[in-house]
Design a protein around this motif. Sequence first.
Motif, PDB file in Angstrom:
ATOM      1  N   LYS A 137      19.782  43.151  23.672  1.00 17.54           N
ATOM      2  CA  LYS A 137      20.953  42.317  23.376  1.00 17.54           C
ATOM      3  C   LYS A 137      21.210  41.273  24.471  1.00 17.54           C
ATOM      4  O   LYS A 137      21.548  40.132  24.182  1.00 17.54           O
ATOM      5  N   MET A 138      21.072  41.678  25.723  1.00 19.80           N
ATOM      6  CA  MET A 138      21.267  40.770  26.856  1.00 19.80           C
ATOM      7  C   MET A 138      22.627  40.062  26.799  1.00 19.80           C
ATOM      8  O   MET A 138      22.738  38.851  26.980  1.00 19.80           O
ATOM      9  N   ILE A 139      23.671  40.808  26.511  1.00 21.24           N
ATOM     10  CA  ILE A 139      25.006  40.212  26.445  1.00 21.24           C
ATOM     11  C   ILE A 139      25.906  40.710  27.570  1.00 21.24           C
ATOM     12  O   ILE A 139      27.003  40.179  27.752  1.00 21.24           O
ATOM     13  N   ASN A 140      25.478  41.688  28.319  1.00 19.33           N
ATOM     14  CA  ASN A 140      26.279  42.190  29.438  1.00 19.33           C
ATOM     15  C   ASN A 140      26.079  41.296  30.657  1.00 19.33           C
ATOM     16  O   ASN A 140      25.019  40.679  30.825  1.00 19.33           O
ATOM     17  N   THR A 141      27.064  41.264  31.512  1.00 16.72           N
ATOM     18  CA  THR A 141      26.983  40.359  32.656  1.00 16.72           C
ATOM     19  C   THR A 141      27.889  40.856  33.778  1.00 16.72           C
ATOM     20  O   THR A 141      28.509  41.933  33.675  1.00 16.72           O
ATOM     21  N   PHE A 142      27.974  40.064  34.864  1.00 17.99           N
ATOM     22  CA  PHE A 142      28.831  40.359  36.004  1.00 17.99           C
ATOM     23  C   PHE A 142      29.870  39.254  36.144  1.00 17.99           C
ATOM     24  O   PHE A 142      29.600  38.088  35.863  1.00 17.99           O
ATOM     25  N   ILE A 143      31.052  39.639  36.630  1.00 17.19           N
ATOM     26  CA  ILE A 143      32.124  38.675  36.856  1.00 17.19           C
ATOM     27  C   ILE A 143      32.893  39.072  38.103  1.00 17.19           C
ATOM     28  O   ILE A 143      33.135  40.263  38.345  1.00 17.19           O
ATOM     29  N   LEU A 144      33.242  38.090  38.935  1.00 12.22           N
ATOM     30  CA  LEU A 144      34.056  38.306  40.122  1.00 12.22           C
ATOM     31  C   LEU A 144      35.513  38.041  39.774  1.00 12.22           C
ATOM     32  O   LEU A 144      35.847  36.979  39.232  1.00 12.22           O
ATOM     33  N   LYS A 145      36.378  39.021  40.099  1.00  6.58           N
ATOM     34  CA  LYS A 145      37.796  38.874  39.777  1.00  6.58           C
ATOM     35  C   LYS A 145      38.642  39.415  40.924  1.00  6.58           C
ATOM     36  O   LYS A 145      38.222  40.334  41.647  1.00  6.58           O
ATOM     37  N   LEU A 146      39.826  38.846  41.079  1.00  5.10           N
ATOM     38  CA  LEU A 146      40.817  39.405  41.991  1.00  5.10           C
ATOM     39  C   LEU A 146      41.488  40.598  41.313  1.00  5.10           C
ATOM     40  O   LEU A 146      41.918  40.516  40.163  1.00  5.10           O
ATOM     41  N   THR A 147      41.550  41.718  42.030  1.00  7.87           N
ATOM     42  CA  THR A 147      42.096  42.931  41.432  1.00  7.87           C
ATOM     43  C   THR A 147      42.812  43.767  42.485  1.00  7.87           C
ATOM     44  O   THR A 147      42.349  43.866  43.641  1.00  7.87           O
ATOM     45  N   PRO A 148      43.917  44.397  42.138  1.00  7.07           N
ATOM     46  CA  PRO A 148      44.591  45.324  43.071  1.00  7.07           C
ATOM     47  C   PRO A 148      43.801  46.603  43.317  1.00  7.07           C
ATOM     48  O   PRO A 148      44.174  47.398  44.182  1.00  7.07           O
ATOM     49  N   LEU A 149      42.707  46.823  42.573  1.00  5.23           N
ATOM     50  CA  LEU A 149      41.883  48.019  42.776  1.00  5.23           C
ATOM     51  C   LEU A 149      40.935  47.888  43.973  1.00  5.23           C
ATOM     52  O   LEU A 149      40.319  48.872  44.376  1.00  5.23           O
ATOM     53  N   ALA A 150      40.812  46.684  44.523  1.00  7.27           N
ATOM     54  CA  ALA A 150      39.866  46.465  45.621  1.00  7.27           C
ATOM     55  C   ALA A 150      40.137  47.363  46.831  1.00  7.27           C
ATOM     56  O   ALA A 150      39.218  48.007  47.347  1.00  7.27           O
ATOM     57  N   PRO A 151      41.382  47.474  47.328  1.00  4.57           N
ATOM     58  CA  PRO A 151      41.609  48.386  48.458  1.00  4.57           C
ATOM     59  C   PRO A 151      41.362  49.850  48.091  1.00  4.57           C
ATOM     60  O   PRO A 151      40.888  50.627  48.920  1.00  4.57           O
ATOM     61  N   LEU A 152      41.664  50.228  46.846  1.00  8.13           N
ATOM     62  CA  LEU A 152      41.513  51.618  46.421  1.00  8.13           C
ATOM     63  C   LEU A 152      40.054  52.045  46.386  1.00  8.13           C
ATOM     64  O   LEU A 152      39.728  53.209  46.669  1.00  8.13           O
ATOM     65  N   LEU A 153      39.146  51.104  46.074  1.00  9.63           N
ATOM     66  CA  LEU A 153      37.734  51.441  45.906  1.00  9.63           C
ATOM     67  C   LEU A 153      36.872  51.001  47.087  1.00  9.63           C
ATOM     68  O   LEU A 153      35.647  50.940  46.977  1.00  9.63           O
ATOM     69  N   SER A 154      37.504  50.700  48.206  1.00  9.36           N
ATOM     70  CA  SER A 154      36.746  50.339  49.399  1.00  9.36           C
ATOM     71  C   SER A 154      36.140  51.592  50.039  1.00  9.36           C
ATOM     72  O   SER A 154      36.523  52.724  49.721  1.00  9.36           O
ATOM     73  N   ARG A 155      35.232  51.389  50.948  1.00 12.49           N
ATOM     74  CA  ARG A 155      34.592  52.529  51.628  1.00 12.49           C
ATOM     75  C   ARG A 155      35.603  53.365  52.398  1.00 12.49           C
ATOM     76  O   ARG A 155      35.513  54.588  52.433  1.00 12.49           O
ATOM     77  N   SER A 156      36.542  52.688  53.029  1.00  9.89           N
ATOM     78  CA  SER A 156      37.516  53.405  53.852  1.00  9.89           C
ATOM     79  C   SER A 156      38.477  54.250  53.028  1.00  9.89           C
ATOM     80  O   SER A 156      39.134  55.147  53.560  1.00  9.89           O
ATOM     81  N   ALA A 157      38.569  53.983  51.725  1.00  6.45           N
ATOM     82  CA  ALA A 157      39.508  54.709  50.864  1.00  6.45           C
ATOM     83  C   ALA A 157      38.863  55.883  50.134  1.00  6.45           C
ATOM     84  O   ALA A 157      39.533  56.537  49.323  1.00  6.45           O
ATOM     85  N   ILE A 158      37.586  56.160  50.403  1.00  9.36           N
ATOM     86  CA  ILE A 158      36.933  57.291  49.738  1.00  9.36           C
ATOM     87  C   ILE A 158      37.615  58.589  50.172  1.00  9.36           C
ATOM     88  O   ILE A 158      37.735  58.858  51.371  1.00  9.36           O
ATOM     89  N   PRO A 159      38.071  59.404  49.237  1.00 14.12           N
ATOM     90  CA  PRO A 159      38.814  60.620  49.613  1.00 14.12           C
ATOM     91  C   PRO A 159      37.908  61.668  50.244  1.00 14.12           C
ATOM     92  O   PRO A 159      36.683  61.674  50.028  1.00 14.12           O
ATOM     93  N   SER A 160      38.512  62.530  51.036  1.00 18.55           N
ATOM     94  CA  SER A 160      37.759  63.616  51.676  1.00 18.55           C
ATOM     95  C   SER A 160      37.464  64.758  50.717  1.00 18.55           C
ATOM     96  O   SER A 160      36.628  65.614  51.000  1.00 18.55           O
ATOM     97  N   SER A 161      38.151  64.805  49.576  1.00 17.08           N
ATOM     98  CA  SER A 161      37.883  65.797  48.536  1.00 17.08           C
ATOM     99  C   SER A 161      38.119  65.140  47.189  1.00 17.08           C
ATOM    100  O   SER A 161      38.891  64.171  47.076  1.00 17.08           O
ATOM    101  N   SER A 162      37.488  65.676  46.176  1.00 16.77           N
ATOM    102  CA  SER A 162      37.594  65.079  44.854  1.00 16.77           C
ATOM    103  C   SER A 162      38.994  65.281  44.283  1.00 16.77           C
ATOM    104  O   SER A 162      39.523  66.396  44.295  1.00 16.77           O
ATOM    105  N   PRO A 163      39.629  64.220  43.775  1.00 18.85           N
ATOM    106  CA  PRO A 163      40.987  64.349  43.243  1.00 18.85           C
ATOM    107  C   PRO A 163      41.026  65.155  41.947  1.00 18.85           C
ATOM    108  O   PRO A 163      40.019  65.276  41.249  1.00 18.85           O
ATOM    109  N   THR A 164      42.196  65.680  41.645  1.00 18.12           N
ATOM    110  CA  THR A 164      42.416  66.451  40.420  1.00 18.12           C
ATOM    111  C   THR A 164      43.611  65.871  39.667  1.00 18.12           C
ATOM    112  O   THR A 164      44.484  65.232  40.254  1.00 18.12           O
ATOM    113  N   MET A 165      43.648  66.135  38.368  1.00 12.49           N
ATOM    114  CA  MET A 165      44.761  65.677  37.540  1.00 12.49           C
ATOM    115  C   MET A 165      44.666  66.361  36.192  1.00 12.49           C
ATOM    116  O   MET A 165      43.578  66.764  35.755  1.00 12.49           O
TER     117      MET A 165
END
Length: 329
Positions: A137-165
């Motif tokens: 299909k070749m319809i998937n792609t990449f896009i750069l966007k500003l997002t509030p998730l950037a600090p949450l998914l940075s290396r420094s924000a990786i949790p010391s244990s897996s979260p639960t919910m």
Amino acid sequence: MHRTSEDHGKFPKSPLEPRSARSSGEHERVPRTSIQRPPVPQIPVEHLPGAAHVVKSEVIQQRVFIGDMQRFNMVEIGSGTTAGDVLAMVEAQGTLKGWVGSGGWMLWEVAQDFGMERPIRSFELLSDVQVSWNKDKMINTFILKLTPLAPLLSRSAIPSSSPTMSGYVEWESKRGKWNKRWLRLREHSLWLSKRDNGKDEVFLCSLSNFDAYSVTRLYKAPKAFVFAVKSTDNISFFENTADYLHVFSCVPRDGAVWFEKILLARSYVLHQERNILFNPKVNHTSAPVGALSRSGTRKTPSSHRGPQALVAVPNNDVFEPGSLLHKHT
């Protein structure tokens, strides 16, 4: 019936006829036919011991859209290119200046064949992301966007244990059919049950090869917020394609928390299972810490070493008793 001399060659020799009187030594030798062996292929130079092993990496030109689908930059992506590398390339080109928004820049995977997208962590390899894409299909792609998730998914924000919910959500059991289920995130996996006591709990998927996706396509769902958990592998690996994608619906407040918790759990799994993503430039010439090492060889002067036999021989006699060369005492 008598045989004639003419018929002698037409009939096989009877097994009852006497063998030739010649001795075994007088029998003619059957010439041995030489066996033609196929030529041995030559070993490539790079595979020879001691030769420098060079790994050829395929580099491709890839469109990366900026902000929306109206503008894009071309970047080179190889087997070791990460999302952080692409962000640095585009930023060096000056394309990200002047944009207004909250959060930070992140590269997103746009899975248009499923109508969804997800943020790609800066340490993820883009070649791993593209493996799951349908090459036809070749319809998937990449896009750069500003997002509030950037600090949450940075290396420094990786949790010391897996979260639960845990909590009630609407789960699409099959296309267009929704069922209320108790969803639980634990042990880096998702589990479903009809009630919150978990007696009939069943395993849904593991975040070792699943990630959270935001649904961008208009979706008919019982609640306002819709998110999905999709495999990061290719769909061809699944015998039952219904196990490849799971869609959920809930109120926006709960949906945002679910989305973030699953993303964090996936970050934790990547950090624990794929350490090479976090240490890509390891010096392979030096032994790692804690690895077994060989102690240095110490040279002993020849004057300190006496003659030593290779094999311990009793009574200095190398011949077995009964041999003609055995020493007789």
